[in-house]
Design an enzyme around this catalytic site. Structure first.
Site, PDB file in Angstrom:
ATOM      1  N   HIS A   4       0.835  -1.203   0.000  1.00  8.56           N
ATOM      2  CA  HIS A   4       0.000   0.000   0.000  1.00  8.56           C
ATOM      3  C   HIS A   4       0.872   1.256   0.000  1.00  8.56           C
ATOM      4  O   HIS A   4       0.613   2.197  -0.763  1.00  8.56           O
ATOM      5  CB  HIS A   4      -0.906  -0.026   1.233  1.00  8.56           C
ATOM      6  CG  HIS A   4      -1.884   1.100   1.304  1.00  8.56           C
ATOM      7  ND1 HIS A   4      -3.177   0.996   0.848  1.00  8.56           N
ATOM      8  CD2 HIS A   4      -1.754   2.368   1.788  1.00  8.56           C
ATOM      9  CE1 HIS A   4      -3.801   2.146   1.047  1.00  8.56           C
ATOM     10  NE2 HIS A   4      -2.964   2.995   1.618  1.00  8.56           N
ATOM     11  N   GLU A   5       1.914   1.270   0.840  1.00  2.84           N
ATOM     12  CA  GLU A   5       2.799   2.438   0.904  1.00  2.84           C
ATOM     13  C   GLU A   5       3.589   2.600  -0.389  1.00  2.84           C
ATOM     14  O   GLU A   5       3.800   3.724  -0.866  1.00  2.84           O
ATOM     15  CB  GLU A   5       3.753   2.319   2.095  1.00  2.84           C
ATOM     16  CG  GLU A   5       3.080   2.330   3.447  1.00  2.84           C
ATOM     17  CD  GLU A   5       2.212   3.565   3.639  1.00  2.84           C
ATOM     18  OE1 GLU A   5       2.651   4.676   3.287  1.00  2.84           O
ATOM     19  OE2 GLU A   5       1.083   3.413   4.135  1.00  2.84           O
ATOM     20  N   HIS A  58       1.507   4.384  -2.898  1.00  6.74           N
ATOM     21  CA  HIS A  58       1.460   5.836  -2.723  1.00  6.74           C
ATOM     22  C   HIS A  58       2.652   6.500  -3.415  1.00  6.74           C
ATOM     23  O   HIS A  58       2.536   7.603  -3.945  1.00  6.74           O
ATOM     24  CB  HIS A  58       1.476   6.196  -1.236  1.00  6.74           C
ATOM     25  CG  HIS A  58       0.138   6.108  -0.563  1.00  6.74           C
ATOM     26  ND1 HIS A  58      -0.984   6.732  -1.061  1.00  6.74           N
ATOM     27  CD2 HIS A  58      -0.250   5.460   0.569  1.00  6.74           C
ATOM     28  CE1 HIS A  58      -2.015   6.482  -0.249  1.00  6.74           C
ATOM     29  NE2 HIS A  58      -1.595   5.705   0.740  1.00  6.74           N
ATOM     30  N   GLU A 115      -6.305   6.910  -1.378  1.00  8.01           N
ATOM     31  CA  GLU A 115      -6.320   5.674  -0.598  1.00  8.01           C
ATOM     32  C   GLU A 115      -6.889   4.510  -1.402  1.00  8.01           C
ATOM     33  O   GLU A 115      -6.362   3.402  -1.373  1.00  8.01           O
ATOM     34  CB  GLU A 115      -7.128   5.874   0.693  1.00  8.01           C
ATOM     35  CG  GLU A 115      -6.429   6.714   1.741  1.00  8.01           C
ATOM     36  CD  GLU A 115      -5.158   6.071   2.265  1.00  8.01           C
ATOM     37  OE1 GLU A 115      -5.018   4.833   2.196  1.00  8.01           O
ATOM     38  OE2 GLU A 115      -4.279   6.806   2.729  1.00  8.01           O
ATOM     39  N   ASP A 164      -4.960   1.135  -2.477  1.00 10.54           N
ATOM     40  CA  ASP A 164      -5.507  -0.195  -2.213  1.00 10.54           C
ATOM     41  C   ASP A 164      -5.457  -1.052  -3.471  1.00 10.54           C
ATOM     42  O   ASP A 164      -4.984  -2.205  -3.454  1.00 10.54           O
ATOM     43  CB  ASP A 164      -6.961  -0.098  -1.736  1.00 10.54           C
ATOM     44  CG  ASP A 164      -7.094   0.538  -0.370  1.00 10.54           C
ATOM     45  OD1 ASP A 164      -6.098   0.562   0.376  1.00 10.54           O
ATOM     46  OD2 ASP A 164      -8.205   1.020  -0.055  1.00 10.54           O
TER      47      ASP A 164
END
Length: 477
Positions: free
Chosen positions: A127-128, A131, A192, A196
């Site tokens: 997930h990070e 980003h 977000e 995901d």
């Protein structure tokens, strides 16, 4: 109304107390999106503050290497595999992970311990990573005006300064400022959801169990109810909704089922963190309880051995570790602890022998390289330490741990010029050019270097002085 400048950057700093006062040079932020070069520069300056000036940074090569191995496994199959990533660990019991500009990703020890499977842990890293690959940080930061950036940067300094000051009133003021900002921070819901989706795809491509993501995130959401108004830090900077979890579950249902076995390193890293937490006596009791529940688990036996070692019970630690070693597959974690016990017994020769054998079995393990160099220095073999570290530096010139070990080895050999030349590289990598220049000046005056070494020192000194002039000029501009 206050806008959302430095959204992630500040949310991290407020959730994670970086005790430093040097602001990164943001460069030209008038563009609609922060450039990759500027993003990396900001990240480098922030991470140097975290790694060298904040006590909560976990300087543990073994745990850091494990986290980097999982992180790079994911990054290699991400939608932008060419990006540089660097993963680090923060000693903090809260459930948190965060991305800095430029591909630096931090993980709290609490998050690693809370993950019940390796796939759950990997899901947060995925997930990070998403980003970063989707450039969410650059989009948030790059859209802010110069005046807003400066205002928020100044406030960040005030908050950090107060957090490192024991004065209660200052801390209270800082807390009030931080609380006022916090509502403006964090990723947007669209970012977000995109993280995901992209994170799930990366998790699947890397061979992990995709069910780890909705499972772990759902458990985090349940924890929110227990924390009431004090939700886990990860949820404060990564707002989680029921719709997001449902969307993740729907996506997972359309993916191929895969049963994934945790790697031994996942369990060894968690066992080491538990063994090193709290008081040594409490850690021993904790690991004894863990071993009683899972007597066949090598990591539990290793954890107890490490807790006993930490408590100074060297004979018991050695006995427990040998019992684990007799039944477990070969592991660098076990061999490193064997060497640490030998060094604690002032038996440098055995420690060196153990680590040299381990290096033959695990030649790519960076933590073993550090441990072997340290054992050679403490065991009276500094020249062997120099030779080994120099070979490692051929491929890792930007590794400050190696330069620090090299400086120590040269100090034991009485080579003052070489010692301070190596120490200069440590300070350079820490982001402190004045200290690096001072070390090179000491090296140039030491009087024990040959013509070629002194010429190299002089050239490096001129280079770093020019770089310092340019950095100061850029700050004024």
């Amino acid at each position: 109304m206050m806008r959302r400048p430095l959204a992630l950057l500040l949310s991290l700093a407020l959730a994670f107390p970086v005790h430093a006062y040097d602001l990164p040079d943001l460069g030209d932020v008038a563009a609609t999106e922060l450039s990759p070069a500027a993003e990396r520069r900001i990240g480098e300056q922030i991470i140097s503050q975290i790694r060298w000036r904040d006590a909560s940074y976990l300087d543990d090569p073994e745990v850091e290497e494990y986290v980097n191995r999982i992180g790079h496994k994911l990054a290699a199959v991400s939608n932008n595999p060419g990006l540089d990533f660097d993963f680090f660990v923060v000693s903090d019991s809260t459930l948190n992970a965060f991305a800095l500009p430029g591909g630096y990703i931090g993980v709290h020890t609490g998050l690693l311990l809370a993950a019940q499977t390796e796939s759950e842990f990997a899901s947060v890293l995925g997930h990070e990573i998403a980003h970063v690959t989707q450039r969410h940080i650059a989009q948030i930061v790059g859209k802010q005006s110069q005046s807003a950036m400066l205002m928020m940067a100044s406030l960040l300094v005030a908050v950090l300064a107060a957090r490192s000051n024991s004065d209660v009133s200052q801390a209270a003021i800082a807390a009030g400022q931080a609380g006022a900002i916090q509502s403006q921070l964090g990723y947007t819901r669209s970012f977000e959801r995109e993280a995901d989706r992209v994170g799930l795809e990366t998790l699947e491509s890397a061979g992990f169990d995709v069910r780890g993501m909705p499972g772990f995130f759902e458990r985090l959401q349940r924890a929110t109810r227990m924390y009431e108004n004090n939700a886990p830090a990860y949820l404060r900077t990564h707002p989680l909704t029921t719709e997001r979890i449902a969307d993740m579950e729907n996506r997972v249902n359309s993916m191929r089922y895969r049963q994934v076995v945790d790697s031994p390193d996942f369990n060894f890293s968690r066992a080491k963190l538990r063994a090193n937490a709290g008081l040594a006596t409490d850690a021993v009791r904790d690991m004894e309880s863990q071993l009683a529940q899972t007597p066949a688990d090598p990591a539990a036996g290793y954890g107890l051995a490490r807790a006993l070692f930490r408590a100074g019970r060297l004979d018991e630690a050695a006995q427990r570790l040998e019992a684990v070693r007799a039944k477990a597959p070969p592991s660098p974690w076990i061999e490193t602890l064997r060497a640490e016990i030998a060094l604690a017994r002032k038996d440098g020769a055995t420690a060196i022998k153990v680590l040299e054998a381990a290096m033959r079995s695990f030649p790519s393990n960076h933590a073993l390289v550090y441990a072997l160099a340290n054992a050679r220095i403490l065991g009276g073999q500094p020249q062997a330490a120099v030779d080994g570290v120099r070979r490692a530096l051929d491929n890792r010139q930007s590794d400050p741990r190696l330069w620090q070990l090299l400086s120590r080895a040269y100090a034991d050999l009485g080579k003052v010029t070489a010692q301070h030349r190596a120490q200069a590289e440590v300070y350079r990598l820490r982001g402190s050019l004045p200290a690096a220049i001072e070390q090179l000046e000491i090296a140039s005056r030491a009087g024990d270097g040959d013509f070629y070494e002194l010429s190299a020192v002089d050239a490096r000194l001129r280079e770093l002085k020019q770089r310092l002039i340019e950095e100061r000029r850029d700050r004024k501009d």
